[in-house]
Design a protein around this motif. Structure first.
Motif, PDB file in Angstrom:
ATOM      1  N   VAL A  83       0.850  -1.184   0.000  1.00  0.00           N
ATOM      2  CA  VAL A  83       0.000   0.000   0.000  1.00  0.00           C
ATOM      3  C   VAL A  83       0.888   1.237   0.000  1.00  0.00           C
ATOM      4  O   VAL A  83       1.742   1.383   0.875  1.00  0.00           O
ATOM      5  N   PRO A  84       0.721   2.121  -0.980  1.00  0.00           N
ATOM      6  CA  PRO A  84       1.538   3.333  -0.965  1.00  0.00           C
ATOM      7  C   PRO A  84       1.171   4.211   0.227  1.00  0.00           C
ATOM      8  O   PRO A  84       0.007   4.331   0.589  1.00  0.00           O
ATOM      9  N   ARG A  85       2.164   4.770   0.846  1.00  0.00           N
ATOM     10  CA  ARG A  85       1.965   5.623   2.013  1.00  0.00           C
ATOM     11  C   ARG A  85       2.265   7.065   1.648  1.00  0.00           C
ATOM     12  O   ARG A  85       3.151   7.340   0.834  1.00  0.00           O
ATOM     13  N   PRO A  86       1.572   7.999   2.255  1.00  0.00           N
ATOM     14  CA  PRO A  86       1.853   9.408   1.952  1.00  0.00           C
ATOM     15  C   PRO A  86       3.221   9.818   2.493  1.00  0.00           C
ATOM     16  O   PRO A  86       3.730   9.231   3.445  1.00  0.00           O
ATOM     17  N   ASP A  87       3.816  10.808   1.842  1.00  0.00           N
ATOM     18  CA  ASP A  87       5.063  11.373   2.334  1.00  0.00           C
ATOM     19  C   ASP A  87       4.715  12.479   3.318  1.00  0.00           C
ATOM     20  O   ASP A  87       3.940  13.386   2.998  1.00  0.00           O
ATOM     21  N   TYR A  88       5.265  12.399   4.499  1.00  0.00           N
ATOM     22  CA  TYR A  88       5.023  13.416   5.507  1.00  0.00           C
ATOM     23  C   TYR A  88       6.159  14.424   5.500  1.00  0.00           C
ATOM     24  O   TYR A  88       7.315  14.072   5.242  1.00  0.00           O
ATOM     25  N   LYS A  89       5.843  15.659   5.799  1.00  0.00           N
ATOM     26  CA  LYS A  89       6.859  16.701   5.861  1.00  0.00           C
ATOM     27  C   LYS A  89       7.708  16.495   7.109  1.00  0.00           C
ATOM     28  O   LYS A  89       7.229  16.024   8.127  1.00  0.00           O
ATOM     29  N   GLN A  90       8.971  16.871   6.990  1.00  0.00           N
ATOM     30  CA  GLN A  90       9.851  16.741   8.146  1.00  0.00           C
ATOM     31  C   GLN A  90       9.739  17.975   9.027  1.00  0.00           C
ATOM     32  O   GLN A  90       9.305  19.034   8.582  1.00  0.00           O
ATOM     33  N   MET A  91      10.138  17.828  10.261  1.00  0.00           N
ATOM     34  CA  MET A  91      10.193  18.952  11.181  1.00  0.00           C
ATOM     35  C   MET A  91      11.550  18.915  11.858  1.00  0.00           C
ATOM     36  O   MET A  91      12.116  17.847  12.065  1.00  0.00           O
ATOM     37  N   VAL A  92      12.075  20.079  12.158  1.00  0.00           N
ATOM     38  CA  VAL A  92      13.383  20.165  12.794  1.00  0.00           C
ATOM     39  C   VAL A  92      13.187  20.492  14.262  1.00  0.00           C
ATOM     40  O   VAL A  92      12.487  21.446  14.613  1.00  0.00           O
ATOM     41  N   LYS A  93      13.781  19.672  15.102  1.00  0.00           N
ATOM     42  CA  LYS A  93      13.785  19.898  16.549  1.00  0.00           C
ATOM     43  C   LYS A  93      15.220  19.743  17.031  1.00  0.00           C
ATOM     44  O   LYS A  93      16.076  19.225  16.329  1.00  0.00           O
ATOM     45  N   PHE A  94      15.469  20.174  18.232  1.00  0.00           N
ATOM     46  CA  PHE A  94      16.805  20.098  18.809  1.00  0.00           C
ATOM     47  C   PHE A  94      16.745  19.205  20.041  1.00  0.00           C
ATOM     48  O   PHE A  94      15.839  19.326  20.861  1.00  0.00           O
ATOM     49  N   ALA A  95      17.730  18.313  20.139  1.00  0.00           N
ATOM     50  CA  ALA A  95      17.750  17.345  21.230  1.00  0.00           C
ATOM     51  C   ALA A  95      18.652  17.844  22.350  1.00  0.00           C
ATOM     52  O   ALA A  95      19.792  18.236  22.121  1.00  0.00           O
ATOM     53  N   LEU A  96      18.115  17.795  23.569  1.00  0.00           N
ATOM     54  CA  LEU A  96      18.916  18.092  24.747  1.00  0.00           C
ATOM     55  C   LEU A  96      19.652  16.823  25.160  1.00  0.00           C
ATOM     56  O   LEU A  96      19.368  15.730  24.667  1.00  0.00           O
TER      57      LEU A  96
END
Length: 114
Positions: free
Chosen positions: A73-86
């Protein structure tokens, strides 16, 4: 008692496996893939695999046929998000190494006062 030795074509065979459960499952999975293809614009796939095994204990002409359904089943492409890890693994939205706008604004005010 009459024995039914009617020849069975491939589609008739698939329709009869497990009381029609394979054919019904194929139809449902096909509908799921078609819907996802329309939503994503990507290709999908539904496959029926028939495994044929000899059954010598029932005679040399006896075979067992087992079906397996597989789908992609083809899956949609989700947009990435940028976060910062402590260091503790917590994710935050702002770069902890970058100064905040308020800090920069206050430092300009302090420079003007001097």
């Amino acid at each position: 008692m009459k024995v039914d030795n009617t020849r069975m074509d491939g589609l008739g065979l698939v329709a009869g496996i497990d009381g029609g459960a394979v054919a019904y499952g194929f139809s449902c999975q096909l509908a799921e893939v078609v819907k996802a293809v329309k939503e994503t614009g990507k290709k999908g796939k539904v496959s029926i695999t028939l495994t044929v095994d000899p059954l010598p204990k029932f005679g040399e002409s006896a075979v067992a046929i087992k079906a397996n359904l597989a789908l992609s089943v083809p899956r949609p492409d989700y947009k990435q998000m940028v976060k910062f890890a402590l260091d503790d693994g917590t994710l935050i939205g702002d770069d902890p190494k970058q100064r905040k706008f308020e800090e920069i604004s206050n430092s300009f005010k302090e420079e003007k006062v001097i």
